[in-house]
Structure formats: structure tokens, C-alpha cells
Design a protein around this motif. Structure first.
Motif, PDB file in Angstrom:
ATOM      1  N   UNK A   1       0.937  -1.735   0.007  1.00 37.71           N
ATOM      2  CA  UNK A   1       0.183  -0.060  -0.017  1.00 37.71           C
ATOM      3  C   UNK A   1       0.572   1.462  -0.215  1.00 37.71           C
ATOM      4  N   UNK A   2       1.906   1.622   1.044  1.00 37.64           N
ATOM      5  CA  UNK A   2       2.719   2.599   0.754  1.00 37.64           C
ATOM      6  C   UNK A   2       3.861   2.928  -0.264  1.00 37.64           C
ATOM      7  N   UNK A   3       3.861   1.417  -1.483  1.00 36.27           N
ATOM      8  CA  UNK A   3       4.700   1.514  -2.631  1.00 36.27           C
ATOM      9  C   UNK A   3       6.231   0.707  -1.910  1.00 36.27           C
ATOM     10  N   UNK A   4       6.286   0.645  -1.035  1.00 35.49           N
ATOM     11  CA  UNK A   4       8.183   0.155  -1.338  1.00 35.49           C
ATOM     12  C   UNK A   4       7.916  -1.021  -1.380  1.00 35.49           C
ATOM     13  N   UNK A   5       9.312  -1.715  -1.608  1.00 35.71           N
ATOM     14  CA  UNK A   5       9.728  -3.304  -2.636  1.00 35.71           C
ATOM     15  C   UNK A   5      10.028  -3.924  -0.969  1.00 35.71           C
ATOM     16  N   UNK A   6       9.930  -5.146  -1.453  1.00 36.59           N
ATOM     17  CA  UNK A   6       9.544  -6.402  -0.395  1.00 36.59           C
ATOM     18  C   UNK A   6      10.921  -7.228  -0.789  1.00 36.59           C
ATOM     19  N   UNK A   7      11.705  -7.043   0.033  1.00 40.86           N
ATOM     20  CA  UNK A   7      13.027  -7.089  -1.123  1.00 40.86           C
ATOM     21  C   UNK A   7      13.269  -8.380   0.878  1.00 40.86           C
ATOM     22  N   UNK A   8      14.312  -9.709   0.217  1.00 46.24           N
ATOM     23  CA  UNK A   8      15.087 -10.143   1.203  1.00 46.24           C
ATOM     24  C   UNK A   8      16.542 -10.649   1.246  1.00 46.24           C
ATOM     25  N   UNK A   9      17.430  -9.961   2.134  1.00 48.04           N
ATOM     26  CA  UNK A   9      18.656 -10.040   2.105  1.00 48.04           C
ATOM     27  C   UNK A   9      18.873 -11.392   2.440  1.00 48.04           C
ATOM     28  N   UNK A  10      19.400 -12.161   1.052  1.00 45.80           N
ATOM     29  CA  UNK A  10      19.970 -13.261   1.185  1.00 45.80           C
ATOM     30  C   UNK A  10      20.945 -14.306   1.960  1.00 45.80           C
ATOM     31  N   UNK A  11      21.885 -13.072   2.834  1.00 46.26           N
ATOM     32  CA  UNK A  11      23.327 -13.453   3.488  1.00 46.26           C
ATOM     33  C   UNK A  11      22.831 -14.305   4.765  1.00 46.26           C
ATOM     34  N   UNK A  12      24.067 -15.074   5.083  1.00 46.13           N
ATOM     35  CA  UNK A  12      23.873 -15.998   6.204  1.00 46.13           C
ATOM     36  C   UNK A  12      23.917 -15.073   7.322  1.00 46.13           C
ATOM     37  N   UNK A  13      24.332 -13.751   7.487  1.00 47.40           N
ATOM     38  CA  UNK A  13      24.160 -13.075   8.748  1.00 47.40           C
ATOM     39  C   UNK A  13      22.752 -12.487   9.012  1.00 47.40           C
ATOM     40  N   UNK A  14      21.715 -12.253   7.921  1.00 52.67           N
ATOM     41  CA  UNK A  14      20.577 -11.767   7.848  1.00 52.67           C
ATOM     42  C   UNK A  14      19.443 -12.752   8.320  1.00 52.67           C
ATOM     43  N   UNK A  15      20.187 -13.827   7.582  1.00 50.91           N
ATOM     44  CA  UNK A  15      18.306 -15.051   7.914  1.00 50.91           C
ATOM     45  C   UNK A  15      19.066 -16.113   8.603  1.00 50.91           C
ATOM     46  N   UNK A  16      20.620 -16.084   9.288  1.00 53.17           N
ATOM     47  CA  UNK A  16      20.145 -16.548  10.846  1.00 53.17           C
ATOM     48  C   UNK A  16      19.904 -15.317  11.579  1.00 53.17           C
ATOM     49  N   UNK A  17      19.745 -14.122  11.451  1.00 49.38           N
ATOM     50  CA  UNK A  17      18.677 -13.632  12.860  1.00 49.38           C
ATOM     51  C   UNK A  17      17.538 -13.837  12.243  1.00 49.38           C
ATOM     52  N   UNK A  18      16.852 -13.751  10.952  1.00 45.65           N
ATOM     53  CA  UNK A  18      14.995 -13.779  10.451  1.00 45.65           C
ATOM     54  C   UNK A  18      14.908 -15.198  11.257  1.00 45.65           C
ATOM     55  N   UNK A  19      15.782 -16.793  11.303  1.00 45.34           N
ATOM     56  CA  UNK A  19      15.583 -17.756  11.999  1.00 45.34           C
ATOM     57  C   UNK A  19      15.138 -17.717  13.414  1.00 45.34           C
ATOM     58  N   UNK A  20      16.143 -17.089  13.990  1.00 46.44           N
ATOM     59  CA  UNK A  20      16.101 -16.721  15.560  1.00 46.44           C
ATOM     60  C   UNK A  20      14.901 -16.173  15.779  1.00 46.44           C
ATOM     61  N   UNK A  21      14.811 -15.143  15.051  1.00 42.97           N
ATOM     62  CA  UNK A  21      13.566 -13.990  15.438  1.00 42.97           C
ATOM     63  C   UNK A  21      12.321 -14.726  15.303  1.00 42.97           C
TER      64      UNK A  21
END
Length: 164
Positions: free
Chosen positions: A76-96
Motif C-alpha cells: 500500500x505504501x509502495x515499498x519494495x519487498x526485499x529479502x536479504x539472502x546473506x547468512x547473517x540476515x537469515x540467521x537473525x531472521x530464523x532466531x527472531x
């Protein structure tokens, strides 16, 4: 109209007291044994009255609703859906997603089951105190008198309320 010979039926408050285990108060001399106001219900809600919600499905449902709402807001606000595929980001996402969200919700639902929803809700007031401790340990937050006084007030309030 009852005749004088028929037995008196118990009042609704007497039936309530008998069912809930609350002893009847003795009648004062010169006063009727029937009390006019209904006694207040016990303040502690039994743990069995909490709505049935199994922790894992409730946590998954809450996460799904949050994801859909966030994605909808981004669109709705026109922001892109972006997924960072770095190991650091994915590990943080899984933890959260697993430990910090689902694990915390499962622990909270168990607390609701054991204490009841009212008493369990008071623990949410400690979240800012935990955040202060973590910020002090990992982000070098400098505590001042106001922060310490506020944290002490939150903890004292919880102790006072949960002691009842």
C-alpha cells in the motif's frame, strides 16, 4: 406467595456462595440474614477459564497475520519487498521467528494457563526492564537515576500486584 409453612428457597447469592465455596457471612443482630448486594466474584480467575488455544498454532497464526499485514502495508505504501539472502540476515531472521517470537509466545501461553490471563498480563510490564538490561549489557546504555527509578517502580508494582 409462599405460605408460612413452606421452606424458604435459597437466594441466588446463597446458591452462588455454595457453588463457589465462599462461606456465608453470619447475619448481624437485628438485621435480616439476606444480604442485598450480591458478593463480588473472586478476583483470581481460575486457570481453566482461559480460552483454549494451543501455543504452537496460536503463535503460527499470529505470525501469519503479522506477515500478511506487514506485506500489505508495504504494498500500500509502495515499498519494495526485499529479502536479504546473506547468512547473517537469515540467521537473525530464523532466531527472531523461532526463539524470540514463537518460543516467547509459547512460554507466555503456558504462563496464562498456570496463572490465568489477568495475573499473566502483569508480566508484560517487565518487558521494558528486560530491554533496559539487554541494552546496558550489549549496547553500552548508560543508566541514569530516572531509568533506575522507573525500572524499580515497574518491578515494585509487579511485586505488589502479584503478591495478592
Amino acid at each position: 406467595m409462599r405460605s408460612a409453612a413452606s421452606p424458604a428457597l435459597p437466594s441466588s447469592s446463597a446458591r452462588w456462595r455454595a457453588q463457589s465455596g465462599v462461606p456465608a457471612a453470619p447475619a448481624s443482630p437485628g438485621r435480616s440474614s439476606r444480604r442485598s448486594p450480591r458478593p463480588a466474584a473472586p478476583s483470581r480467575v481460575p486457570a481453566t477459564s482461559a480460552p483454549a488455544c494451543r501455543p504452537l498454532p496460536c503463535s503460527a497464526g499470529g505470525a501469519a497475520i503479522g506477515a500478511v499485514a506487514s506485506a500489505g502495508w508495504a504494498v500500500l505504501t509502495g515499498r519494495p519487498l526485499v529479502l536479504d539472502l546473506s547468512a547473517h540476515y537469515l540467521a537473525s531472521l530464523i532466531y527472531l521467528a523461532i526463539a524470540a517470537s514463537c518460543g516467547a509466545f509459547m512460554l507466555y501461553f503456558e504462563l496464562v494457563r498456570r496463572l490465568g490471563p489477568g495475573r499473566a498480563a502483569y508480566t508484560l510490564a517487565t518487558v521494558p526492564v528486560v530491554a533496559l538490561v539487554l541494552s546496558t549489557l550489549f549496547e553500552n546504555l548508560q543508566l541514569d537515576g530516572r531509568i533506575v527509578l522507573g525500572a524499580a517502580a515497574v518491578l515494585a508494582g509487579n511485586i505488589l500486584v502479584l503478591r495478592r
